[in-house]
Design an enzyme around this catalytic site. Structure first.
Site, PDB file in Angstrom:
ATOM      1  N   CYS A   1       0.846  -1.194   0.000  1.00 16.60           N
ATOM      2  CA  CYS A   1       0.000   0.000   0.000  1.00 16.60           C
ATOM      3  C   CYS A   1       0.884   1.247   0.000  1.00 16.60           C
ATOM      4  CB  CYS A   1      -0.898  -0.054   1.236  1.00 16.60           C
ATOM      5  SG  CYS A   1      -1.380   1.517   1.913  1.00 16.60           S
ATOM      6  N   GLU A   2       0.607   2.162  -0.894  1.00 17.22           N
ATOM      7  CA  GLU A   2       1.447   3.358  -0.991  1.00 17.22           C
ATOM      8  C   GLU A   2       1.230   4.330   0.163  1.00 17.22           C
ATOM      9  OE1 GLU A   2      -0.918   6.499  -3.864  1.00 17.22           O
ATOM     10  OE2 GLU A   2       0.436   5.089  -4.801  1.00 17.22           O
ATOM     11  N   HIS A   3       0.179   4.158   0.938  1.00 19.04           N
ATOM     12  CA  HIS A   3      -0.091   5.076   2.037  1.00 19.04           C
ATOM     13  C   HIS A   3       0.663   4.732   3.314  1.00 19.04           C
ATOM     14  CE1 HIS A   3      -3.928   5.419  -0.422  1.00 19.04           C
ATOM     15  NE2 HIS A   3      -3.233   6.512  -0.642  1.00 19.04           N
ATOM     16  N   HIS A   4       0.902   3.421   3.567  1.00 24.14           N
ATOM     17  CA  HIS A   4       1.574   3.000   4.802  1.00 24.14           C
ATOM     18  C   HIS A   4       2.778   2.102   4.557  1.00 24.14           C
ATOM     19  CE1 HIS A   4      -2.664   3.828   5.924  1.00 24.14           C
ATOM     20  NE2 HIS A   4      -2.075   4.472   6.921  1.00 24.14           N
TER      21      HIS A   4
ATOM     22  N   GLN B   1      -5.051  -0.506  -4.673  1.00 20.87           N
ATOM     23  CA  GLN B   1      -5.723  -1.611  -5.349  1.00 20.87           C
ATOM     24  C   GLN B   1      -6.525  -1.142  -6.565  1.00 20.87           C
ATOM     25  OE1 GLN B   1      -7.622  -4.446  -2.757  1.00 20.87           O
ATOM     26  NE2 GLN B   1      -9.077  -5.048  -4.332  1.00 20.87           N
TER      27      GLN B   1
ATOM     28  N   HIS C   1      -5.851  -5.879   3.187  1.00 21.61           N
ATOM     29  CA  HIS C   1      -4.835  -4.838   3.360  1.00 21.61           C
ATOM     30  C   HIS C   1      -4.371  -4.831   4.814  1.00 21.61           C
ATOM     31  CE1 HIS C   1      -5.461  -2.669  -0.542  1.00 21.61           C
ATOM     32  NE2 HIS C   1      -6.481  -3.507  -0.522  1.00 21.61           N
TER      33      HIS C   1
ATOM     34  N   CYS D   1      -2.667  -2.680   6.284  1.00 18.21           N
ATOM     35  CA  CYS D   1      -2.823  -1.354   6.886  1.00 18.21           C
ATOM     36  C   CYS D   1      -4.195  -1.221   7.535  1.00 18.21           C
ATOM     37  CB  CYS D   1      -2.588  -0.245   5.861  1.00 18.21           C
ATOM     38  SG  CYS D   1      -3.695  -0.292   4.449  1.00 18.21           S
TER      39      CYS D   1
END
Length: 191
Positions: A81-84, A122, A150, A152
């Site tokens: 995941c690019e956020h976490h 995703q 996910h 995260c």
């Protein structure tokens, strides 16, 4: 027709130093027994998760005029995941209605693997796989469904262990023709 999908460059030594600094900033003693090699292992692990393997997908003429759905179901996916920068894992169901070109069956999994590497969301992953197949094959239709958990969402925050996110991209006849759409979705579910 062949198109090589290439790997980005990387600097593992710089990543190892940054991992050590990151861990130290979080109060982890990287000199403790069992931790001395952790920054290097962490750098190698993230490099593996974030670097797509090179491959050259070859398409072929559809000499036999095959015009029914081609579907690879339950292709394993592992992405970050690019956020976490935490992993998400699941399966992809990828299909297309052939036009003049077809793709080797194992290459459907390779395309998913290629786009799954690197910081990702995703929804974009689902669309990238569908768009790539549409551009390379010019099929009558493309369908991609991805189901993933996910970390995260399950290890932090809401801690919804076992929750799965489902995304889809349908193009061409698989989007606009109700019968083709229903056939793809039923086959993707295993019915």
């Amino acid at each position: 027709m062949t198109v090589t999908l290439r790997r980005p460059s990387r600097d593992l030594l710089a990543a190892e130093h940054a991992a050590a600094e990151f861990m130290t900033a979080l109060g982890i003693d990287v000199t403790a027994e069992g931790m001395a090699d952790t920054p290097a292992r962490m750098a190698r692990a993230y490099a593996e998760m974030l670097t797509p393997p090179e491959f050259t997908p070859t398409t072929f003429d559809n000499d036999h005029g095959y015009d029914e759905l081609v579907l690879a179901r339950s292709i394993p996916i592992r992405s970050v995941c690019e956020h976490h920068l935490l992993p998400f894992v699941g399966v992809a169901h990828v299909g297309y209605l052939p036009g003049h070109r077809i793709l080797g069956l194992s290459k459907l999994a390779r395309v998913v693997e290629h786009f799954a590497h690197g910081p990702q969301v995703q929804e974009r992953l689902t669309r990238q796989v569908a768009d790539w197949l549409d551009q390379q094959l010019r099929p009558r239709g493309v369908g991609v469904v991805i189901e993933a958990e996910h970390l995260c969402m399950s290890l932090r925050g809401v801690r919804a262990v076992g929750a799965r996110t489902v995304t889809s991209t349908l193009l061409g006849a698989l989007r606009v023709d109700p019968g083709s759409r229903a056939e793809f979705l039923a086959m993707a579910k295993g019915h």
